[in-house]
Design a protein around this motif. Sequence first.
Motif, PDB file in Angstrom:
ATOM      1  N   VAL A 342       0.873  -1.179   0.000  1.00 30.31           N
ATOM      2  CA  VAL A 342       0.000   0.000   0.000  1.00 30.31           C
ATOM      3  C   VAL A 342       0.910   1.228   0.000  1.00 30.31           C
ATOM      4  CG1 VAL A 342      -1.750   1.309   1.256  1.00 30.31           C
ATOM      5  CG2 VAL A 342      -1.801  -1.206   1.274  1.00 30.31           C
ATOM      6  N   PRO A 343       0.891   2.022  -1.049  1.00 30.58           N
ATOM      7  CA  PRO A 343       1.765   3.212  -1.089  1.00 30.58           C
ATOM      8  C   PRO A 343       1.432   4.180   0.040  1.00 30.58           C
ATOM      9  CG  PRO A 343       0.860   2.721  -3.259  1.00 30.58           C
ATOM     10  CD  PRO A 343       0.107   1.863  -2.283  1.00 30.58           C
ATOM     11  N   VAL A 344       2.485   4.741   0.648  1.00 31.57           N
ATOM     12  CA  VAL A 344       2.296   5.726   1.709  1.00 31.57           C
ATOM     13  C   VAL A 344       3.056   7.004   1.344  1.00 31.57           C
ATOM     14  CG1 VAL A 344       1.828   4.130   3.600  1.00 31.57           C
ATOM     15  CG2 VAL A 344       4.193   4.618   2.978  1.00 31.57           C
ATOM     16  N   ASN A 345       2.603   8.114   1.922  1.00 34.01           N
ATOM     17  CA  ASN A 345       3.112   9.441   1.575  1.00 34.01           C
ATOM     18  C   ASN A 345       4.341   9.786   2.416  1.00 34.01           C
ATOM     19  OD1 ASN A 345       3.450  12.045   0.700  1.00 34.01           O
ATOM     20  ND2 ASN A 345       1.495  12.801   1.460  1.00 34.01           N
ATOM     21  N   VAL A 346       5.446   9.085   2.144  1.00 36.90           N
ATOM     22  CA  VAL A 346       6.705   9.276   2.855  1.00 36.90           C
ATOM     23  C   VAL A 346       7.646  10.071   1.966  1.00 36.90           C
ATOM     24  CG1 VAL A 346       8.685   8.109   3.896  1.00 36.90           C
ATOM     25  CG2 VAL A 346       6.403   7.120   4.122  1.00 36.90           C
ATOM     26  N   SER A 347       8.404  10.979   2.568  1.00 33.41           N
ATOM     27  CA  SER A 347       9.332  11.796   1.795  1.00 33.41           C
ATOM     28  C   SER A 347      10.712  11.786   2.434  1.00 33.41           C
ATOM     29  CB  SER A 347       8.827  13.241   1.705  1.00 33.41           C
ATOM     30  OG  SER A 347       9.795  14.073   1.088  1.00 33.41           O
ATOM     31  N   ALA A 348      11.743  11.790   1.603  1.00 33.64           N
ATOM     32  CA  ALA A 348      13.127  11.876   2.081  1.00 33.64           C
ATOM     33  C   ALA A 348      13.557  13.321   2.285  1.00 33.64           C
ATOM     34  CB  ALA A 348      14.063  11.192   1.090  1.00 33.64           C
ATOM     35  N   GLN A 349      12.660  14.275   2.021  1.00 35.82           N
ATOM     36  CA  GLN A 349      12.956  15.691   2.228  1.00 35.82           C
ATOM     37  C   GLN A 349      11.959  16.287   3.223  1.00 35.82           C
ATOM     38  OE1 GLN A 349      12.653  14.618  -1.260  1.00 35.82           O
ATOM     39  NE2 GLN A 349      14.842  14.149  -1.056  1.00 35.82           N
ATOM     40  N   HIS A 350      12.403  17.307   3.950  1.00 34.98           N
ATOM     41  CA  HIS A 350      11.485  18.052   4.805  1.00 34.98           C
ATOM     42  C   HIS A 350      10.426  18.727   3.930  1.00 34.98           C
ATOM     43  CE1 HIS A 350      14.377  17.285   7.876  1.00 34.98           C
ATOM     44  NE2 HIS A 350      15.232  18.224   7.517  1.00 34.98           N
ATOM     45  N   ARG A 351       9.204  18.814   4.463  1.00 33.69           N
ATOM     46  CA  ARG A 351       8.108  19.444   3.727  1.00 33.69           C
ATOM     47  C   ARG A 351       7.431  20.498   4.594  1.00 33.69           C
ATOM     48  NH1 ARG A 351       4.752  14.208   1.920  1.00 33.69           N
ATOM     49  NH2 ARG A 351       5.681  13.345   3.829  1.00 33.69           N
ATOM     50  N   ASN A 352       6.890  21.502   3.955  1.00 31.40           N
ATOM     51  CA  ASN A 352       6.172  22.549   4.682  1.00 31.40           C
ATOM     52  C   ASN A 352       4.742  22.117   4.967  1.00 31.40           C
ATOM     53  OD1 ASN A 352       8.399  24.290   4.597  1.00 31.40           O
ATOM     54  ND2 ASN A 352       7.790  25.108   2.599  1.00 31.40           N
ATOM     55  N   THR A 353       4.198  22.609   6.088  1.00 31.08           N
ATOM     56  CA  THR A 353       2.830  22.287   6.452  1.00 31.08           C
ATOM     57  C   THR A 353       2.256  23.393   7.326  1.00 31.08           C
ATOM     58  OG1 THR A 353       1.401  20.634   7.527  1.00 31.08           O
ATOM     59  CG2 THR A 353       3.552  21.019   8.530  1.00 31.08           C
ATOM     60  N   ASN A 354       0.953  23.513   7.309  1.00 28.00           N
ATOM     61  CA  ASN A 354       0.241  24.414   8.223  1.00 28.00           C
ATOM     62  C   ASN A 354      -0.494  23.627   9.307  1.00 28.00           C
ATOM     63  OD1 ASN A 354       0.912  26.834   6.806  1.00 28.00           O
ATOM     64  ND2 ASN A 354      -0.656  26.346   5.277  1.00 28.00           N
ATOM     65  N   ALA A 355      -0.269  22.328   9.341  1.00 28.15           N
ATOM     66  CA  ALA A 355      -1.030  21.450  10.230  1.00 28.15           C
ATOM     67  C   ALA A 355      -0.693  21.700  11.697  1.00 28.15           C
ATOM     68  CB  ALA A 355      -0.747  19.993   9.887  1.00 28.15           C
ATOM     69  N   LYS A 356      -1.699  21.541  12.540  1.00 30.87           N
ATOM     70  CA  LYS A 356      -1.530  21.656  13.977  1.00 30.87           C
ATOM     71  C   LYS A 356      -2.126  20.445  14.700  1.00 30.87           C
ATOM     72  CE  LYS A 356       0.640  25.546  13.777  1.00 30.87           C
ATOM     73  NZ  LYS A 356       2.104  25.571  14.050  1.00 30.87           N
ATOM     74  N   SER A 357      -2.152  19.312  14.009  1.00 33.52           N
ATOM     75  CA  SER A 357      -2.604  18.076  14.656  1.00 33.52           C
ATOM     76  C   SER A 357      -1.868  16.906  14.018  1.00 33.52           C
ATOM     77  CB  SER A 357      -4.112  17.894  14.520  1.00 33.52           C
ATOM     78  OG  SER A 357      -4.476  17.723  13.156  1.00 33.52           O
ATOM     79  N   PHE A 358      -1.644  15.862  14.806  1.00 32.33           N
ATOM     80  CA  PHE A 358      -0.991  14.677  14.261  1.00 32.33           C
ATOM     81  C   PHE A 358      -1.358  13.452  15.077  1.00 32.33           C
ATOM     82  CE2 PHE A 358       1.968  16.042  17.529  1.00 32.33           C
ATOM     83  CZ  PHE A 358       2.557  14.888  18.012  1.00 32.33           C
ATOM     84  N   VAL A 359      -1.136  12.304  14.466  1.00 37.20           N
ATOM     85  CA  VAL A 359      -1.316  11.018  15.137  1.00 37.20           C
ATOM     86  C   VAL A 359       0.045  10.370  15.287  1.00 37.20           C
ATOM     87  CG1 VAL A 359      -2.282   8.688  14.935  1.00 37.20           C
ATOM     88  CG2 VAL A 359      -3.658  10.676  14.297  1.00 37.20           C
ATOM     89  N   LYS A 360       0.320   9.843  16.470  1.00 35.72           N
ATOM     90  CA  LYS A 360       1.549   9.080  16.724  1.00 35.72           C
ATOM     91  C   LYS A 360       1.196   7.603  16.847  1.00 35.72           C
ATOM     92  CE  LYS A 360       5.736   7.994  17.819  1.00 35.72           C
ATOM     93  NZ  LYS A 360       5.853   6.989  16.773  1.00 35.72           N
ATOM     94  N   LEU A 361       1.928   6.755  16.128  1.00 31.10           N
ATOM     95  CA  LEU A 361       1.702   5.314  16.151  1.00 31.10           C
ATOM     96  C   LEU A 361       2.924   4.581  16.685  1.00 31.10           C
ATOM     97  CD1 LEU A 361       0.094   4.560  12.653  1.00 31.10           C
ATOM     98  CD2 LEU A 361      -1.076   4.978  14.829  1.00 31.10           C
ATOM     99  N   LEU A 362       2.687   3.495  17.405  1.00 29.09           N
ATOM    100  CA  LEU A 362       3.734   2.561  17.803  1.00 29.09           C
ATOM    101  C   LEU A 362       3.177   1.146  17.774  1.00 29.09           C
ATOM    102  CD1 LEU A 362       5.541   4.210  20.885  1.00 29.09           C
ATOM    103  CD2 LEU A 362       6.421   3.998  18.571  1.00 29.09           C
ATOM    104  N   SER A 363       4.051   0.184  17.529  1.00 26.20           N
ATOM    105  CA  SER A 363       3.679  -1.228  17.581  1.00 26.20           C
ATOM    106  C   SER A 363       4.806  -1.992  18.258  1.00 26.20           C
ATOM    107  CB  SER A 363       3.441  -1.791  16.177  1.00 26.20           C
ATOM    108  OG  SER A 363       2.388  -1.098  15.532  1.00 26.20           O
ATOM    109  N   GLY A 364       4.484  -3.162  18.813  1.00 29.95           N
ATOM    110  CA  GLY A 364       5.515  -3.898  19.524  1.00 29.95           C
ATOM    111  C   GLY A 364       5.269  -5.384  19.587  1.00 29.95           C
ATOM    112  N   PHE A 365       6.243  -6.084  20.146  1.00 29.72           N
ATOM    113  CA  PHE A 365       6.153  -7.531  20.294  1.00 29.72           C
ATOM    114  C   PHE A 365       4.884  -7.930  21.043  1.00 29.72           C
ATOM    115  CE2 PHE A 365      11.070  -8.228  20.220  1.00 29.72           C
ATOM    116  CZ  PHE A 365      11.058  -8.046  18.848  1.00 29.72           C
ATOM    117  N   GLY A 366       4.400  -9.100  20.723  1.00 30.13           N
ATOM    118  CA  GLY A 366       3.206  -9.612  21.368  1.00 30.13           C
ATOM    119  C   GLY A 366       1.914  -9.098  20.774  1.00 30.13           C
ATOM    120  N   GLY A 367       2.010  -8.346  19.663  1.00 32.93           N
ATOM    121  CA  GLY A 367       0.804  -7.840  19.012  1.00 32.93           C
ATOM    122  C   GLY A 367       0.268  -6.554  19.598  1.00 32.93           C
ATOM    123  N   CYS A 368       1.087  -5.842  20.392  1.00 31.56           N
ATOM    124  CA  CYS A 368       0.582  -4.609  21.007  1.00 31.56           C
ATOM    125  C   CYS A 368       0.722  -3.432  20.043  1.00 31.56           C
ATOM    126  CB  CYS A 368       1.285  -4.317  22.324  1.00 31.56           C
ATOM    127  SG  CYS A 368       3.078  -4.170  22.228  1.00 31.56           S
TER     128      CYS A 368
END
Length: 380
Positions: A342-368
Amino acid sequence: MIEKIADNITSPLGMDTAANYEAVLKGYSCLKLHKCKWDIPEPFMASLFEDGAINDNFAAMGGDVSLYSRFEQLCILSIAEALNQAPQVDISSDRTALVLSTTKGNVEALDIGYCGSGNEYLGESAQKIADYFGFTTTPLVVSNACISGLCAQIVAMRSLENGRYDTMIVVGADVQSRFIVTGFQSFKALSQEQCKPFDINRQGLNLGEAAATVIYRRTDNENHDCWQAVRGAIRNDANHISGPSRTGEGSYRAMRAVLKGIELKEIGLVNVHGTSTPYNDEMEAIALGRIGLNHAPINTLKGYYGHTMGAAGVLETVLSMRALDDGIVLATRGHEQCGTSVPVNVSAQHRNTNAKSFVKLLSGFGGCNAAMLFKKGGET
């Protein structure tokens, strides 16, 4: 509302958040190949503090290096810097508490014959750190694999929301050791090259060590200048002891919980786990596609720091806040060509934004899996 009032990042890139942010802006990383480190026969790529750096900095602030482990010193250094920004915090109050996020703590004590001294217990370390500053409340320890840093922030947020405390200091930290490195090597999860998140040529993760601290307080007054922790969720898909769900089920469900009632177009960034292993990055891409966020700006910071384990959730949250304050989506270091189904919107360069909200994701062993929504200027 739960607002952030202070933060710190202490890493091989710098001893405060500003130094770390500037280093990342310049594309710097302390990842390098270590040979024969801790008598480990197989070389490994990692971002480590220079020998003696933690001890020297701790001694410079007046700490007795003989009383605290390297891990404990690192936590204290980070907390102290964050507290310097928040003189209004009353450490001695029964309305103030400490949350420690770590996956391994002093696990190297098992290697060097200290087993049985108490030094290997996370609760003992947390209490020593709390006593150093003069906390009167019992510290909380969160150790839930690689999602510990977000779990700890969710614990703090819920404790503030239910009125148990008014202020929570969350510190996430881990240092590397023979025990940890050889464990990851046994999984064949490490790359001897610098990691390449979401890249078609990714080979595995790099390890790192760091500490990061964030201080939250509960308030009834909306402050448009402060970042707020809006919502958090933890979901376990119980897929495998070390392998993520092939359908991204746990990550998808965690995101679904925190994004309930949210217009996806409002999300200006998803800072993902992005370990550079073939299965993790694929799983996250699938989960993002299922929720409809694969076209949103996405980044990961593992190419700068490696995987800092218990520090990752706090460090990456703080740096994402700092970057969005500056109108920037930080580049994903090491990424060249998308290599997920599934293509994702990842960039190797810094990008400008006006956004003031974000989601943080983490995953780990054991299916957490964990997800957390942050917004500047009021709840969503």
